[in-house]
Design a protein around this motif. Structure first.
Motif, PDB file in Angstrom:
ATOM      1  N   THR A 268      28.777 -39.013  39.605  1.00 53.11           N
ATOM      2  CA  THR A 268      28.590 -40.455  39.377  1.00 53.11           C
ATOM      3  C   THR A 268      27.411 -40.762  38.463  1.00 53.11           C
ATOM      4  O   THR A 268      27.040 -41.921  38.327  1.00 53.11           O
ATOM      5  N   GLN A 283      28.399 -52.845  32.898  1.00 45.63           N
ATOM      6  CA  GLN A 283      28.347 -52.894  34.354  1.00 45.63           C
ATOM      7  C   GLN A 283      29.662 -53.374  34.966  1.00 45.63           C
ATOM      8  O   GLN A 283      29.999 -52.986  36.080  1.00 45.63           O
ATOM      9  N   THR A 284      30.388 -54.231  34.244  1.00 45.77           N
ATOM     10  CA  THR A 284      31.647 -54.750  34.776  1.00 45.77           C
ATOM     11  C   THR A 284      32.837 -53.850  34.455  1.00 45.77           C
ATOM     12  O   THR A 284      33.954 -54.136  34.893  1.00 45.77           O
ATOM     13  N   THR A 285      32.629 -52.800  33.700  1.00 42.98           N
ATOM     14  CA  THR A 285      33.714 -51.877  33.356  1.00 42.98           C
ATOM     15  C   THR A 285      33.923 -50.883  34.498  1.00 42.98           C
ATOM     16  O   THR A 285      32.947 -50.415  35.098  1.00 42.98           O
ATOM     17  N   PRO A 286      35.152 -50.535  34.843  1.00 45.71           N
ATOM     18  CA  PRO A 286      35.383 -49.506  35.883  1.00 45.71           C
ATOM     19  C   PRO A 286      34.727 -48.185  35.503  1.00 45.71           C
ATOM     20  O   PRO A 286      34.650 -47.831  34.316  1.00 45.71           O
ATOM     21  N   PRO A 287      34.230 -47.447  36.483  1.00 43.15           N
ATOM     22  CA  PRO A 287      33.508 -46.192  36.187  1.00 43.15           C
ATOM     23  C   PRO A 287      34.276 -45.191  35.330  1.00 43.15           C
ATOM     24  O   PRO A 287      33.682 -44.545  34.465  1.00 43.15           O
ATOM     25  N   PRO A 288      35.592 -45.019  35.510  1.00 41.42           N
ATOM     26  CA  PRO A 288      36.270 -44.024  34.644  1.00 41.42           C
ATOM     27  C   PRO A 288      36.282 -44.392  33.165  1.00 41.42           C
ATOM     28  O   PRO A 288      36.461 -43.521  32.316  1.00 41.42           O
ATOM     29  N   ARG A 290      33.700 -46.139  31.582  1.00 41.40           N
ATOM     30  CA  ARG A 290      32.374 -46.566  31.123  1.00 41.40           C
ATOM     31  C   ARG A 290      31.897 -45.792  29.898  1.00 41.40           C
ATOM     32  O   ARG A 290      31.224 -46.359  29.036  1.00 41.40           O
ATOM     33  N   GLU A 331      40.251 -54.441  28.484  1.00 37.96           N
ATOM     34  CA  GLU A 331      41.360 -54.964  29.288  1.00 37.96           C
ATOM     35  C   GLU A 331      42.658 -54.213  28.991  1.00 37.96           C
ATOM     36  O   GLU A 331      43.470 -53.964  29.885  1.00 37.96           O
ATOM     37  N   GLN A 334      42.912 -50.925  30.840  1.00 38.16           N
ATOM     38  CA  GLN A 334      43.166 -51.010  32.272  1.00 38.16           C
ATOM     39  C   GLN A 334      44.623 -51.348  32.589  1.00 38.16           C
ATOM     40  O   GLN A 334      45.004 -51.330  33.766  1.00 38.16           O
TER      41      GLN A 334
END
Length: 485
Positions: A268, A283-288, A290, A331, A334
């Motif tokens: 992580t 910060q608002t992006t999903p971890p996978p 980023r 977007e 995702q």
């Protein structure tokens, strides 16, 4: 005749002559280099590492004092709109921002120098601390907090370091080989920590001032990453022009710290990310996603910095367009993949396909035509079981072959037209054309009366008729006499 030793001596004499012809300028340059090296060594010897003022001199310079005074005055006045109609290079506030960026780089270098000083002094007390706490400011705070205390259970490091690092530091301090520092050395170390913390607070003031003016200096970069992150990027890069000349892969690493996970998982943790991880988009992006978002942010920030460096769009519309593009791409990443659509079967052809005709097709149909035997094998009579090869319905069925009532006692395999033509051609090829005399036929005949006679073999054949004429009613034929005994 010269020997081998004499030739070697002659070569050595030629080499010595060539060395003598080298100009003396090289000797002069060598002497100058030796003087420069001696001068540098003299400066290093004169530098006293025990004295903090001889190591850290930035805070006592007039340039540092003047810039910090101007920054404090500007912060007290608040954000002021720059003079309209004046070029960016001629604006005094922009000149102050450029000086602040250069000063922030100098402050960073000064903090590194002071960190080395603290580390060299405190290594005698806690040598393992420098490998556990890498950041210079955190190291200075921990050293100031610990001081000369040997039992770290009595020192509260909460708020200075993460809980995992605090646990590792406490366990390592219980087994350290360090010894308490003398009071004089400890005093110099604590003074150096105070000076590092003062420089850090001065750097924060400079960055706050630059951040308050980023809406005018770099509106497009601020629109993408925000004013705070834009100010940090400019301060670390050394100005807007330096940021515009920097490649995107290096912008991504600006502000990256060396992280110590103390043996914990790296799944992580983001290693190759700097100030860009503080942006709202990151910060608002999903971890996978980023890391992809970080590369995209760095690329668009570099383009926006190049637009700002030439004052291409003071309104910041270009930066807002870049930000909308980044959000649309994230977007799009995702969205789930499109569902697999079932493939419909092709529409069957109602009309029969057109087939070519002619002699070749008729020959092919005749060659592969179904025989009468196969036709009977494919047919079955109603109510009558067919015979099979293994019996009891097992094996290959014979259909109507051999059954009573089929209308045929035996299936005769008639010769096809194609086979007849082939046989005729084969006969013509080997025995000549029709009506021709064979080459084996002889006109000589052996008779008991004349002996050898020359006769026409075809004449007798024409005289003999066909059917009963050649036997019973023939002029030349005789009755056969049977002797009875």
């Amino acid at each position: 005749m010269a020997t081998l030793a004499d030739s070697f001596l002659a070569d050595l004499d030629e080499l010595s002559d060539n060395e003598a012809e080298i100009p003396e300028d090289n000797n002069v340059d060598t002497a100058d280099m030796e003087e420069d090296i001696d001068g540098d060594l003299a400066d290093l010897e004169n530098l006293n590492y025990d004295d903090l003022d001889s190591v850290s001199k930035l805070q006592k310079t007039q340039r540092y004092i003047d810039i910090m005074q101007k920054v404090e005055e500007a912060l007290q006045k608040g954000s002021d709109v720059s003079i309209q109609g004046v070029g960016l290079e001629d604006d005094p506030e922009y000149q102050l921002i450029v000086e602040c960026n250069a000063l922030s780089v100098d402050i960073e270098n000064e903090i590194v120098i002071i960190h080395n000083f603290i580390r060299d002094k405190y290594r005698l007390k806690f040598p393992e601390l420098e490998s556990l706490v890498h950041h210079p400011i955190d190291y200075a705070r921990v050293v100031k907090k610990i001081g000369n205390e040997m039992d770290l259970t009595l020192v509260d490091l909460e708020g200075l370091l993460p809980s995992a690092i605090i646990m590792v530091v406490s366990v390592t301090a219980s087994t350290t080989t360090g010894k308490p520092l003398p009071e004089e050395v400890l005093g110099k170390t604590v003074d150096a920590c105070d000076r590092a913390l003062e420089l850090d607070s001065a750097k924060k003031k400079v960055l706050d001032f630059v951040e308050s003016r980023m809406g005018y200096i770099a509106p497009n970069v601020s629109a993408i990453v925000g004013s705070a992150v834009a100010a940090k990027l400019m301060g670390t890069a050394g100005g807007l022009t330096a940021l515009a000349k920097m490649p995107a892969c290096n912008v991504q690493l600006l502000g990256a710290k060396k992280k110590n996970l103390a043996g914990f998982s790296t799944a992580t943790s983001q290693f190759r990310v700097g100030y860009i991880e503080q942006t709202e988009i990151f910060q608002t992006t999903p971890p996978p996603l980023r890391m992809r978002a970080c590369r995209l942010l760095a690329a668009k920030s570099t383009l926006a910095a190049r637009v700002d460096s030439i004052r291409g769009d003071p309104s910041g519309n270009t930066g807002r367009l870049f930000k909308d593009e980044i959000l649309k791409k994230i977007e799009k990443w995702q969205e789930p993949p499109p569902a697999k659509q079932p493939k419909p079967l092709p529409v069957p052809d109602s009309e029969p396909k057109k087939k070519r005709g002619g002699r070749r097709l008729r020959k092919m149909k005749e060659r592969y035509a179904i025989t009468d035997m196969r036709k009977l094998a494919n047919r079955m009579q109603f109510g009558i079981p067919e015979e099979s090869s293994l019996g009891d319905g097992l094996g290959e069925g014979y259909g109507m072959l051999g059954q009573a009532g089929s209308g045929k006692l035996r299936v005769s395999a008639g010769q096809s037209k194609l086979a007849a033509k082939v046989a005729k051609k084969f006969k013509e090829k080997h025995y000549g054309s029709s009506g021709a005399t064979s080459g084996l036929t002889s006109s000589l005949a052996f008779t008991p009366v004349q002996g050898i006679e020359l006769t026409n073999p075809q004449a007798h054949a024409h005289q003999l008729g066909s059917g009963t004429q050649s036997t019973y009613f023939s002029e030349t034929g005789t009755f056969s006499k049977i002797k009875r005994t």
